[in-house]
Scaffold this active site. Structure first.
Site, PDB file in Angstrom:
ATOM      1  N   LYS A  41       0.830  -1.179  -0.167  1.00 11.22           N
ATOM      2  CA  LYS A  41       0.006   0.092   0.060  1.00 11.22           C
ATOM      3  C   LYS A  41       0.936   1.307   0.020  1.00 11.22           C
ATOM      4  O   LYS A  41       1.990   1.284   0.603  1.00 11.22           O
ATOM      5  CB  LYS A  41      -0.914  -0.018   1.296  1.00 11.22           C
ATOM      6  CG  LYS A  41      -1.877  -1.101   1.144  1.00 11.22           C
ATOM      7  CD  LYS A  41      -2.738  -0.895   2.433  1.00 11.22           C
ATOM      8  CE  LYS A  41      -3.750  -2.073   2.393  1.00 11.22           C
ATOM      9  NZ  LYS A  41      -4.577  -2.089   3.741  1.00 11.22           N
ATOM     10  N   SER A 128     -10.269   2.021   5.478  1.00  9.96           N
ATOM     11  CA  SER A 128      -9.260   2.888   5.052  1.00  9.96           C
ATOM     12  C   SER A 128      -9.452   3.566   3.820  1.00  9.96           C
ATOM     13  O   SER A 128      -9.402   4.790   3.375  1.00  9.96           O
ATOM     14  CB  SER A 128      -7.944   2.774   5.660  1.00  9.96           C
ATOM     15  OG  SER A 128      -7.895   2.541   6.967  1.00  9.96           O
TER      16      SER A 128
HETATM   17  O1  PNS Z   1      -3.768  -2.656   7.890  1.00  9.01           O
HETATM   18  P1  PNS Z   1      -3.101  -3.373   6.860  1.00  9.01           P
HETATM   19  O2  PNS Z   1      -2.413  -2.660   5.667  1.00  9.01           O
HETATM   20  O3  PNS Z   1      -3.845  -4.826   6.476  1.00  9.01           O
HETATM   21  O4  PNS Z   1      -1.736  -4.264   7.706  1.00  9.01           O
HETATM   22  C1  PNS Z   1      -0.922  -5.036   7.184  1.00  9.01           C
HETATM   23  C2  PNS Z   1       0.240  -4.880   8.272  1.00  9.01           C
HETATM   24  C3  PNS Z   1       0.918  -3.637   8.276  1.00  9.01           C
HETATM   25  C4  PNS Z   1      -0.219  -5.488   9.671  1.00  9.01           C
HETATM   26  C5  PNS Z   1       1.197  -5.943   7.544  1.00  9.01           C
HETATM   27  O5  PNS Z   1       1.792  -5.681   6.159  1.00  9.01           O
HETATM   28  C6  PNS Z   1       2.715  -6.289   8.340  1.00  9.01           C
HETATM   29  O6  PNS Z   1       2.541  -7.174   9.387  1.00  9.01           O
HETATM   30  N1  PNS Z   1       3.643  -5.525   8.153  1.00  9.01           N
HETATM   31  C7  PNS Z   1       4.783  -5.599   8.872  1.00  9.01           C
HETATM   32  C8  PNS Z   1       5.766  -6.391   7.979  1.00  9.01           C
HETATM   33  C9  PNS Z   1       5.677  -7.744   8.077  1.00  9.01           C
HETATM   34  O7  PNS Z   1       5.970  -8.530   9.334  1.00  9.01           O
HETATM   35  N2  PNS Z   1       5.579  -8.448   7.043  1.00  9.01           N
HETATM   36  C10 PNS Z   1       5.075  -9.999   7.112  1.00  9.01           C
HETATM   37  C11 PNS Z   1       3.947 -10.242   7.288  1.00  9.01           C
HETATM   38  S1  PNS Z   1       3.176 -11.823   7.182  1.00  9.01           S
END
Ligand code: PNS
Length: 161
Positions: A41, A128
């Site tokens: 995103k 969002s």
């Molecule tokens: O609100 P969202 O966009 O669904 O949140 C997604 C989020 C930020 C929780 C996810 O992209 C995330 O955990 N990002 C941190 C990096 C990470 O750990 N990536 C691997 C997850 S499997």
């Protein structure tokens, strides 16, 4: 003490998010709301603005901390010592996506459980993405964002500079 983390891009934080945080705050002693990077995103609000919006929206909930973080969610879970990741799910699409995220996080941090909370039916349309569309088209944000968060956006975050 049992602590959980509610991670998300929160761009911006909505009344749907607030409902999940409020419900989690009654299930856990401590809730970390973690504003993180979703590589899929592109951001509309910067991290400082997102944090101000979350703090304004969740001001009435005593047992939460709002944090921003980059890096892996699994590493943050370990560093904070949380026992669970809480995610809201609105529909089958969310469940599908969140189930694969939960598997990846279990692979990286086997001791941390992912807990899904079903969105309230009346808030299931709130996202969002929808809020960003409303902002883009200069439409009112009542019913989808907290009034104090709307004030922050309307003021251009000026009172906080
Ligand atoms: O609100 P969202 O966009 O669904 O949140 C997604 C989020 C930020 C929780 C996810 O992209 C995330 O955990 N990002 C941190 C990096 C990470 O750990 N990536 C691997 C997850 S499997």
């Amino acid at each position: 003490m049992r602590a959980c983390i509610i991670p998300g891009s929160f761009d911006p934080f909505t009344l749907g998010h607030l409902d999940i945080v409020a419900r989690a705050s009654r299930l856990f002693d401590k809730v970390y709301v973690a504003i993180m990077v979703n590589p899929e995103k592109q951001g509309r609000f910067d991290f400082r603005q997102r944090k101000l919006i979350v703090e304004a929206t969740c001001a009435g909930i005593p047992n939460i901390s709002v944090i921003t973080a980059d890096g892996l969610l699994a590493d943050l879970c370990t560093a904070l010592g949380v026992c669970a990741i809480v995610k809201g799910v609105r529909n089958a699409t969310d469940l599908d996506y969140e189930t694969s995220m939960a598997s990846a996080n279990r692979f990286l941090a086997p001791g941390v459980e992912t807990v899904f909370l079903p969105a309230k039916a009346e808030l299931a349309f709130v996202s969002s993405t929808f809020v960003r569309e409303l902002i883009k088209h200069d439409r009112p944000l009542g019913g989808v964002m907290h009034p104090d968060a709307v004030k922050l956006i309307s003021s251009g975050f000026k009172s906080e500079n």
